[in-house]
Design a protein around this motif. Structure first.
Motif, short mmCIF file in Angstrom:
data_model
loop_
_atom_site.label_atom_id
_atom_site.label_comp_id
_atom_site.label_asym_id
_atom_site.label_seq_id
_atom_site.Cartn_x
_atom_site.Cartn_y
_atom_site.Cartn_z
N GLY A 230 -18.99 -16.46 -13.48
CA GLY A 230 -19.59 -17.47 -12.60
C GLY A 230 -18.89 -18.81 -12.68
O GLY A 230 -18.54 -19.40 -11.64
N PRO A 231 -18.65 -19.34 -13.89
CA PRO A 231 -17.97 -20.63 -14.00
C PRO A 231 -16.59 -20.66 -13.36
O PRO A 231 -16.23 -21.64 -12.70
CB PRO A 231 -17.89 -20.85 -15.52
N ILE A 232 -15.79 -19.60 -13.52
CA ILE A 232 -14.43 -19.64 -12.98
C ILE A 232 -14.45 -19.56 -11.45
O ILE A 232 -13.67 -20.25 -10.78
CB ILE A 232 -13.53 -18.54 -13.58
N VAL A 233 -15.36 -18.79 -10.89
CA VAL A 233 -15.45 -18.72 -9.43
C VAL A 233 -15.96 -20.05 -8.88
O VAL A 233 -15.47 -20.55 -7.86
CB VAL A 233 -16.34 -17.54 -8.99
N PHE A 234 -16.93 -20.65 -9.53
CA PHE A 234 -17.44 -21.96 -9.10
C PHE A 234 -16.33 -22.99 -9.05
O PHE A 234 -16.14 -23.67 -8.03
CB PHE A 234 -18.54 -22.41 -10.06
N LEU A 235 -15.56 -23.13 -10.12
CA LEU A 235 -14.52 -24.16 -10.17
C LEU A 235 -13.32 -23.83 -9.27
O LEU A 235 -12.53 -24.73 -8.95
CB LEU A 235 -14.06 -24.38 -11.61
N SER A 236 -13.18 -22.58 -8.86
CA SER A 236 -12.08 -22.18 -7.99
C SER A 236 -12.42 -22.27 -6.51
O SER A 236 -11.52 -22.20 -5.67
CB SER A 236 -11.65 -20.73 -8.31
N SER A 237 -13.68 -22.43 -6.21
CA SER A 237 -14.15 -22.29 -4.83
C SER A 237 -14.58 -23.62 -4.22
O SER A 237 -14.62 -24.66 -4.89
CB SER A 237 -15.33 -21.31 -4.80
N ALA A 238 -14.95 -23.54 -2.95
CA ALA A 238 -15.45 -24.73 -2.24
C ALA A 238 -16.77 -25.22 -2.80
O ALA A 238 -17.16 -26.36 -2.53
CB ALA A 238 -15.61 -24.40 -0.76
N ALA A 239 -17.44 -24.41 -3.60
CA ALA A 239 -18.70 -24.82 -4.20
C ALA A 239 -18.53 -26.00 -5.14
O ALA A 239 -19.49 -26.72 -5.43
CB ALA A 239 -19.33 -23.65 -4.94
N SER A 240 -17.30 -26.23 -5.62
CA SER A 240 -17.04 -27.34 -6.55
C SER A 240 -16.18 -28.43 -5.93
O SER A 240 -15.45 -29.14 -6.63
CB SER A 240 -16.36 -26.81 -7.82
#
Length: 258
Positions: A230-240
């Motif tokens: 979850g953390p890596i997808v969050f920081l890699s995506s538009a969500a962050s």
């Protein structure tokens, strides 16, 4: 934007160093599951090929690349082949790492230098090369893998790894500095600081010191194989997209304790 779309990485290209096993493989799988094409880079390229074969079942493109991040020529080749193969480099996960345990008063300087060459200097030189591509694109995400060990001192019984601890503290500061310097180019720089995760590098030490480690973790467990997804997808995506210069601690509550 729909929240599901915010986490979608379809059409993005991610590079994960140290990506063939352990936490790197976990994060590479997460990025592929979110739709990204993934370049798996490590010194032992055979293991990269094995992981890539598994990830292709997710209907994404993959590429295995041999890379020692402490070697400038390897870093250049990794960036070049990624752009040649996929035309873009959207996400860089700086996960490659190395440690050596020894008494701090008698720590061998050659091992000190080797740890810093990989964990700090190599991370920086690859980030700078990737950032040049991201600047031309007008956008990019760099995620550095730090550690809770970089926050302060550890007893020699739990982590007699002074060079590793110092390098990870430096990674946190470097993350903040590059985030400020590169924000004007649309490049986001963040870090993840894992706590105690059993990996090929740490499993033996954690098994030996489990009785010393778990009392420091409010959730009373070690990190699991899905805890970084979850953390890596969050920081890699538009969500962050309004998050940069931050260090996300994934450690079961260790840093919440006084």
């Amino acid at each position: 934007m729909n929240v599901t779309d915010m986490f979608d990485l379809s059409g993005k290209t991610a590079v994960v160093t140290g990506g063939s096993v352990g936490l790197g493989a976990q994060m590479a799988a997460a990025l592929a599951e979110a739709g990204a094409d993934v370049v798996v880079a490590a010194r032992k390229v055979e293991r990269c090929h094995q992981l890539c074969a598994q990830l292709e079942a997710l209907q994404v493109r993959t590429l295995a690349v041999a890379c020692d991040v402490s070697r400038e020529e390897d870093c250049k080749r990794l960036v070049d082949v990624t752009v040649q193969e996929f035309t873009s480099l959207d996400i860089l996960v700086n996960n490659a790492g190395y440690t050596w345990a020894a008494d701090a008063m008698n720590y061998p300087l050659d091992k000190w230098q080797e740890v810093l060459n990989i964990n700090l200097t190599g991370l920086f030189q690859l980030s700078a090369l990737a950032a040049k591509v991201m600047k031309k694109q007008g956008r990019g995400k760099v995620i550095n893998i730090a550690s809770v060990a970089g926050l302060g001192g550890t007893t020699p019984e739990t982590q007699n790894t002074v060079a590793y601890n110092a390098s990870k503290g430096a990674v946190m500061t470097l993350t903040r500095d590059l985030a400020v310097k590169w924000a004007r180019h649309g490049i986001y720089v963040n870090a993840i600081a894992p706590g105690f995760f059993p990996t090929h590098m740490s499993r033996g030490l954690l098994e030996k010191n489990r009785h010393l480690v778990l009392p420091k973790v409010p959730l009373n467990r070690l990190g699991r194989e899905d805890d970084l997804k979850g953390p890596i997808v969050f920081l890699s995506s538009a969500a962050s997209d309004y998050v940069t210069g931050q260090c996300l601690f994934v450690e079961g509550g260790i840093t919440a304790m006084v």
